[in-house]
Design an enzyme around this catalytic site. Structure first.
Site, PDB file in Angstrom:
ATOM      1  N   GLU A 164       4.191  -3.523  -1.357  1.00 32.74           N
ATOM      2  CA  GLU A 164       5.300  -2.752  -0.794  1.00 32.74           C
ATOM      3  C   GLU A 164       6.642  -3.495  -0.825  1.00 32.74           C
ATOM      4  O   GLU A 164       7.304  -3.659   0.215  1.00 32.74           O
ATOM      5  CB  GLU A 164       4.947  -2.297   0.624  1.00 32.74           C
ATOM      6  N   GLU A 283      -3.576   1.811  -1.349  1.00 30.06           N
ATOM      7  CA  GLU A 283      -3.738   2.069   0.087  1.00 30.06           C
ATOM      8  C   GLU A 283      -3.558   3.561   0.322  1.00 30.06           C
ATOM      9  O   GLU A 283      -2.652   4.176  -0.242  1.00 30.06           O
ATOM     10  CB  GLU A 283      -2.701   1.325   0.936  1.00 30.06           C
TER      11      GLU A 283
END
Length: 517
Positions: A164, A283
């Site tokens: 991220e 995820e």
């Protein structure tokens, strides 16, 4: 309030259903694998579901102790590497039948250019002071793994660069150009070590994801890089409202989420050289926080049942975050049911969502084969090679409304002339709903104890199982009529299997049930 769902299955038709439920599962930082409870939860997950890969943070964080420095006789700092914990973790994963999906991060403190960290366990999220040292850390680690487990094995472990970077909390200042530099240097270093490695990124979440993805692919085009796959994350709740230790989050619109995933596919396919490139959701879950009570509920299980029916439409894999509740991003949780990400609550107690995944894994049974003949917003059905059917039905909702779904399904069947089947079928159902499989409710009725006794753990495990039942039904005019109800936030797995009656000499079941002699 009861709503009817009437379906007539045509086993000659095909529905789009790509079931990759078992490709990968998420975990908290890798150092947690040194804990006993962590491994017990992982072993349970592998026994009942069985994933192929595992992905987590913290491969290079200081608690794994891989990167070290010392001063030589002339006072010059030198790098050295310690693989003691890495070997223990990787050995444990391999013993569980798992291959790592290697996320490269976070930055060892001694190598970092800054002091910014994330999480309770303080993973450093700044770029390296020296990219050459970073690349050496990556390649030395991979080389060690190749020597220990075999090069032909380790090159099958996908590699993802960072986590991220589009969020300033995970990559200093969310500096796009600096991340591209990290990816570029890392990609080339890994490929130089062994070009068979598959390397991807940019591991983005939903903040400016379209901008980041386009710019990432533009950069790769400009620099003539050929990433092997694209990674991103997928969560389906609104911003949480915090109260005490918890964050309460409402589910967001499912169709908007699927449209967002489709936009990733469309952007990639808009680049001729990257068209068709695999997308891996490294995820996904409902909420993106590890203290959201929604995660422990039957509502979560039903919502994920719908997600799993469609996530394979545009994604090569989707990794649930996470398998268990040994997890410390916001610290050590106070209670066994605390809204953790995991499929398993602490105490090795399966949550309802655990069974949603187990049901989807049942649909993959290779020995029986199966073609998808139906997929709707509330059910998926496979026609199996033995002439039967397997399916999952669910009753998902963003909010509680008291709705029950009554399914009335017609299945076409043919007598199997190779067996003694006479047109009878076993209808097997496994039910997970708030009345049959709800350890959260029992824990609440116990008084919400924070420290479970051995007896309490056993009770919670016992009530955390699906309700299984079977009945024999007979085909009429080449068709089977099946009816069952799925309660609100329920999930039902069902099978229709041809029955071969082979009673032992003298055994009469009907006579036994009449209580006669």
């Amino acid at each position: 309030m009861k709503e009817n769902r009437v379906y007539e299955i045509d086993n000659q038709k095909r529905a789009v259903f790509h079931n990759h439920v078992d490709f990968c599962i998420g975990t908290g930082r890798m150092g947690l694998a040194l804990q006993k409870e962590y491994m017990e939860q992982l072993q349970l997950v592998q026994e009942e579901i069985g994933f192929r890969h595992i992905r987590g943070h913290g491969l290079f964080s200081d608690d794994m102790a891989v990167y070290q420095e010392y001063e030589d006789a002339s006072g010059v700092k030198r790098a050295e590497y310690n693989f003691t914990y890495l070997d223990l973790v990787m050995d444990s994963y391999r013993e569980c039948g798992l291959r790592p999906f290697l996320e490269l991060g976070f930055m060892p403190d001694k190598m970092a250019s800054g002091e910014q960290t994330v999480f309770y366990w303080k993973g450093n999220v700044t770029p390296p002071k020296d990219y050459q040292n970073w690349c050496e850390l990556v390649t030395v680690t991979l080389r060690h793994l190749m020597e220990r487990y075999g090069a032909d094995e380790v090159v099958q472990w996908p590699i993802e660069v960072w986590n991220e970077p589009n969020l300033p909390g995970f990559w200093k200042d969310a500096d796009m150009e600096e991340y591209f530099r990290l990816f570029h240097r890392t990609f080339e270093a890994v490929k130089e070590l062994d070009e068979r490695f598959r390397v991807g990124g940019p591991a983005i979440c939903g903040v400016q994801d379209e901008l980041w993805l386009r710019e990432f692919l533009n950069y790769c085009r400009k620099e003539k890089l050929a990433p092997d796959f694209i990674t991103r994350h997928h969560y389906t709740t609104e911003f949480p409202k915090n109260e005490g230790h918890y964050g309460y989050a409402a589910l967001s619109d499912a169709e908007q989420g699927f449209a967002n995933l489709q936009s990733t596919r469309d952007i990639i396919d808009g680049f001729e050289e990257y068209k068709g490139l695999e997308i891996h959701l490294t995820e996904f879950n409902t909420s993106y926080i590890p203290n959201c009570p929604l995660h422990d509920t039957n509502q979560n299980a039903a919502w994920l049942a719908q997600q799993l029916s469609r996530l394979g439409d545009v994604n090569e894999s989707y990794s649930y975050w996470t398998f268990g509740d040994i997890f410390e991003e916001q610290g050590v949780p106070f209670t066994p049911f605390h809204g953790g990400f995991g499929l398993v609550a602490n105490g090795c107690i399966p949550k309802p969502t655990f069974w949603t995944f187990q049901f989807y894994k049942e649909l993959i049974q290779k020995e029986r084969g199966g073609e998808c003949v139906h997929k709707s917003d509330d059910m998926v059905v496979l026609h199996t090679s033995d002439g039967g059917y397997r399916g999952i039905a669910w009753n998902a909702g963003k909010e509680r409304c008291g709705r029950e779904l009554q399914f009335e399904i017609t299945f076409p069947v043919e007598n199997n002339l190779k067996t003694e089947n006479t047109g009878e079928y076993l209808l097997l159902t496994k039910i997970v709903d708030e009345d049959t499989c709800n350890p959260l409710r029992l824990w609440h009725e116990m008084g919400e104890p924070s420290s479970l006794t051995k007896k309490q753990k056993k009770l919670l495990r016992d009530c955390a199982k699906p309700f299984i039942s079977g009945s024999r039904i007979e085909a009429e005019a080449g068709k089977l009529q099946v009816t069952f109800t799925v309660k609100e936030f329920g999930v039902v797995y069902f099978e229709l299997q041809p029955v071969e009656v082979r009673s032992d000499r003298g055994y009469d079941y009907d006579r036994v049930m009449r209580g006669g002699v």
